[in-house]
Each structure stands twice: as structure tokens, then as C-alpha cells.
Write an enzyme that holds these catalytic residues in place. Structure first.
Site, short mmCIF file in Angstrom:
data_model
loop_
_atom_site.label_atom_id
_atom_site.label_comp_id
_atom_site.label_asym_id
_atom_site.label_seq_id
_atom_site.Cartn_x
_atom_site.Cartn_y
_atom_site.Cartn_z
CB CYS A 91 -3.06 -3.63 -58.08
SG CYS A 91 -2.82 -4.86 -56.77
CG HIS A 178 0.79 -5.10 -60.71
ND1 HIS A 178 0.89 -3.84 -60.15
CD2 HIS A 178 0.45 -5.94 -59.70
CE1 HIS A 178 0.62 -3.92 -58.86
NE2 HIS A 178 0.35 -5.17 -58.56
CB SER A 232 30.50 15.74 -63.97
OG SER A 232 29.54 14.96 -64.66
CB SER A 237 26.87 17.45 -66.25
OG SER A 237 28.00 16.69 -66.60
#
Length: 534
Positions: A91, A178, A232, A237
Site C-alpha cells: 500500500c 493489503h 502469577s 509468567s
């Protein structure tokens, strides 16, 4: 503070996606990775020297909102095309390439937006094995009227005299449409033709290779030092911890911080699922009072994020001292030595949104990127820093992380602290926890866990609305349901949930959480809104 860039670079030569302000720049990077080729996003303000210093395997110039001939419009230095690196323009990037190399770009008077038919006049490398007439997705008002000298025109459309071209000898390619968007019927094929045939790359960037590369990098960075990981229980994590454990074994101790901002059942899930499956060394710290005291009186979202990030680090520092002082029974390797490293589950979207990289806007400070204190005493180990969320899940599955954790909806490190709009208090956290648990339970019952990327429940703590319950007037809080669908959290759309499920959630919350008398639905995409409200 030691930058994670000090760790050995284990990533392969990147395909650089040069961002000209495109809404699809991140999507281009993802599509390249889906072709099993590593990619990174860089700003258009980088010079050719800066780009070439990254030793790119190829370069893709993204689309953008500007006109190449407008005053102040971004441009491409023609020197980039003489460096011998394969380049694909998309583009705006296609038009910028054409202009830089002596082609002609102008307005046609006809804009092309959305689905557009193109006619292939010469397949070349890019359009080999694709139909002579194909549907593409375009978004432009300018067009290339004449290709630069040495380029072969591959396709045209009603509004684009030159819709695709290539110079095979110089390995320069471009398309007006695109290809990264799914509405371009053969877009992924076009990208893969550029990567495999045009640039000569191999599709060898896989979860297996990521694990092998990162294990080697972690071992080189850490040596025989001791490491702690802020665990966590979330996807990021947990996968980071499993990857570091694969690399250094019992040199790693995971620290689970109960900061009082967790949802119901978080601690139990970590102990039941992750620890049971991996046998990782785990220390649980009850720091609820510490975090609530630090957050008292603060309602600004950036301030809250930075406070939470700071207190996380302070807790990890305390935990590291305790591990060394007590000679934690499981951390036998290097017992008594200093804990030098902290593992974090930082992802690529965290880095991008926190302004990571020249020219990037700071949308919000992620607690493990922009929210870290300046006097951090640890060196960071961030093995997932270059990955998108779905790539992390693939690595996690390869490492044997339990499916309930790998497939879990993302949950922010600052937890419910950034889902309360206003000051965080113990009472408000309890209200939000109960509402959140109801929403999650009903989504699971309805079988929607696989369809919804994430469903934050947000408490508008500083807002009250009049309601009626039990024939009496109420003046309670609203909560917001924010169900979204996404691939990587860089972009998202709100999920069209069944009305009957929304109705059940709303009825249960207003019946069972007395402080809430109104449930509303957030139907904003990202952009313009972020997934979390704060």
C-alpha cells in the site's frame, strides 16, 4: 537497572516491518510469523543504517494514511533499496518504493476501499499459482501510474494502473493491496512467495526452535546464579517460568505474590495445576496489606500501575533476601549465593504499548515494562519478550504447561487494581471479585471460553446510578462487561455474546452483589479503546 538487551541475542535474523502509521503493521508482523519466519516492527523514522544494523533477512514497508507527495509525508531513502536486502512494499510502502525509485505516483480520482478485483497480467514471483482475477482488500486514494525502470508490472485494477510489480534481479517487490488482511483471498500466499521465493527464507521459526534458542540464551545469561520468577498463574509468567526451569532447573525459585488484587481461586490454581505439573520451587507471599496501603488515595491509572510495579519489585527483593538467608530447602543449587536475576513474562505487545522502540507511543505503562522502578536491583530475564500471546501458548504446550493455564484468558499483572476505576480499597475489590466470578462462571457454563479472548469486568467505583431493588431505591455502582476477541491483544473487537448469556450474567450480578445495581456492555473495538479500561 540492567536492560534485558544485555542478555545474549538468541533471535534469528528478523524480517523488519517498517511501520508508516498503518493500522495493520502488527498484523503484517503476525502473518510473517504465521509463515514460520521471525519478524519485528520498527518505526519509519529509522534510517537505512539503523535498519541494516539489525542485519535483516528482509524488509516489509507497511501501509499508512499519508500521501507520498504531501508535505511532511514519510519517505523511504532510496539507499535502502541498494543494500541487497529483499524488500516488499505494501500500500503506502508500495507507493513510497515506486516514488523513491523513479516511478510515478498520483491521484486517479478514483478511490479504492474494501474488496477490489485485480487482474493479473504476469504472475512473476509474487503472484505465482494465484488466479488471474482475484479479490483483494485495498485502502488508498493514490495509485502508482508508472513502475520504476527495471520493474515488471504484475497486476492492475480499475483504480490502480500498477497494482503490483517486482524487480526479481534486485529482489524488490510491491503490491497496492493489503495481503495481510484475510479479505485478500490469496494474501498469505503472496506474503509467503515473497518470504520463501523472493527473499529465500526458510520456514524454520517454530515453537521447538524458540525453546531451544531461549534455553541456550538463558543458560548463557544466568550461568550458575540463582533466579526468581514472579509467578502469577497466568499464561505469560507460567510459560516464562517453565522455560527458565527447562534451562536452569533448581536454580529457579518462583515467587507468587498475593497482592490482594487477584480473582477468586488464583492461589489454588497455581498450587494445584502449575506446581503439581512442573514441580517448580514455589514461595507464596501474602502482601495484601502492603499493596492496599501503597495504593491508598490513588485513582490515576498510570500512578496505580507504577505503584503496583514498584511494590512487586520490592517484594521480589525481600523474597530474594529471605531465600538466601534461610537457605530455602528447595533452592539447593548455589545455596547462600545472591539472587541476581528476575524472570518476567513480558510479551511483545507489552513492549510496543509501553513505548518500547523509537517512535512508539506510550499507550499505557505495563507494570513489567514501563512500571519498573529505576533502582531495580535485578537483571531481567524475559524469554518471551519477542512473542505474541498465541505464540506463547504454543511454546507453553510444547513445554508441557497444563492446559487450564495455557488456555486461560489473559489477566493483567496489576490484576483487579486496574479494573477498578477510582481508588482501590478492600471493599471495592471484594465487590469486583464477586461480580467477576459470576461472569466467568456463566461464560464457562455457556461454552464461550474458547470464543472469547478475554472478558474483563470493570467496576466504576466513582460512579453511582439510581436503581430499584425489592421495591426500594438503590444508589449502587455499575459494572462493565468487556468481552473481546483477539489474536494477540494488539487489535481486538468486542465479542457478540448471546443475549441470553448476557441476561443471566446481569441478573445474577445485580441479585447476588448488593452493591451493584447496573450491568453495562462495552462494545468498543481496539483501537480506539484498549482492552483494559486502565
Amino acid at each position: 537497572m540492567t536492560s534485558p538487551a544485555t542478555a545474549p541475542d538468541s533471535t534469528p535474523r528478523p524480517v523488519l516491518v517498517v511501520d508508516f502509521g498503518a493500522q495493520y503493521a502488527q498484523l503484517i508482523a503476525r502473518r510473517v510469523r504465521e509463515a514460520n519466519v521471525y519478524s519485528e516492527i520498527v518505526p519509519h523514522t529509522w534510517t537505512p543504517e539503523q535498519m541494516l544494523a539489525r542485519d535483516p533477512a528482509a524488509i516489509i514497508l507497511s501501509g499508512g494514511p499519508s500521501s507520498v507527495y504531501a508535505t511532511g509525508a514519510p519517505f523511504v531513502d532510496a539507499a535502502l533499496f541498494d543494500a541487497g536486502v529483499p524488500v516488499l512494499g505494501i500500500c503506502y510502502g508500495f507507493q513510497a518504493m515506486a516514488q523513491a525509485l523513479g516511478g510515478k505516483v498520483a491521484q486517479t480520482g478514483t478511490r479504492e476501499y474494501g474488496g477490489t478485483e485485480v487482474e493479473v497480467c504476469s504472475a512473476g514471483v509474487l503472484l505465482a499459482d494465484t488466479p488471474t482475477t482475484q479479490t483483494t482488500w485495498m485502502s488508498h486514494g493514490d495509485s502508482v501510474h508508472a513502475a520504476p525502470e527495471g520493474f515488471e508490472v504484475l497486476a492492475t485494477s480499475s483504480g490502480s494502473p500498477v497494482a503490483a510489480f517486482e524487480d526479481r534481479g534486485r529482489r524488490l517487490y510491491g503490491v497496492q493491496w493489503h495481503p495481510e488482511v484475510k479479505h485478500s483471498a490469496h494474501g498469505q500466499t503472496v506474503l509467503e512467495h515473497f518470504l520463501y521465493e523472493g527473499a529465500g527464507l526458510r520456514p524454520d521459526w517454530t515453537a521447538d526452535n524458540v525453546i531451544a534458542d531461549q534455553v541456550a540464551a538463558i543458560r548463557a545469561q544466568v550461568g550458575d546464579a540463582r533466579v526468581i520468577c514472579g509467578l502469577s498463574g497466568g499464561v505469560d509468567s507460567s510459560v516464562a517460568a517453565a522455560l527458565v526451569q527447562r534451562a536452569v532447573g533448581d536454580q529457579l525459585t518462583c515467587v507468587f505474590v498475593d497482592h490482594g488484587l487477584l480473582r477468586e481461586g488464583e492461589v489454588e490454581q497455581v498450587e494445584r495445576d502449575f506446581v503439581a505439573a512442573t514441580g517448580v520451587n514455589l514461595v507464596v507471599r501474602d502482601e495484601r496489606k502492603r499493596f492496599l496501603d501503597a495504593l491508598e488515595g490513588h485513582s490515576d491509572p498510570e500512578t496505580k500501575r507504577k505503584i503496583i510495579g514498584r511494590e512487586f519489585i520490592r517484594v521480589f527483593e525481600d523474597a530474594a533476601r529471605d531465600i538466601v538467608a534461610e537457605g530455602h530447602e528447595h533452592a539447593v543449587h548455589g545455596e547462600g549465593s545472591e539472587v541476581k536475576f528476575l524472570v518476567q513474562g513480558t510479551l511483545y505487545p507489552d513492549v510496543v504499548e509501553s513505548g518500547g522502540g523509537e517512535g512508539a507511543a506510550n499507550i499505557k505503562s505495563h507494570h513489567n515494562v514501563g512500571g519498573l522502578p529505576d533502582d531495580l536491583q535485578f537483571e531481567l530475564v524475559e524469554p518471551l519478550r519477542t512473542l505474541f500471546k498465541d505464540e506463547v501458548r504454543a511454546v507453553g504446550r510444547e513445554l508441557g504447561v497444563p492446559e487450564p493455564i495455557v488456555a486461560r484468558q489473559p489477566f493483567p499483572g496489576p490484576g483487579l487494581g486496574i479494573r477498578i476505576i477510582g481508588e482501590v480499597t478492600a471493599e471495592r475489590l471484594e465487590v469486583l471479585r464477586r461480580a467477576d466470578a459470576i461472569a466467568r462462571e456463566e461464560l464457562t457454563k455457556a461454552g464461550l471460553d474458547g470464543e472469547i479472548w478475554q472478558c474483563p469486568v470493570v467496576l466504576l467505583a466513582d460512579v453511582r446510578s439510581v436503581g430499584v431493588q425489592g421495591d426500594g431505591r438503590t444508589y449502587g455502582h455499575p459494572v462493565v462487561l468487556r468481552p473481546v476477541s483477539s489474536e494477540d491483544a494488539m487489535t481486538a473487537d468486542w465479542t457478540r455474546m448471546p443475549y441470553d448469556v448476557l441476561s443471566v450474567i446481569s441478573t445474577r450480578i445485580t441479585n447476588e452483589v448488593s452493591e451493584v445495581n447496573r450491568v453495562v456492555l462495552d462494545v468498543t473495538s481496539k483501537p480506539p479503546g484498549t482492552i483494559e479500561w486502565e
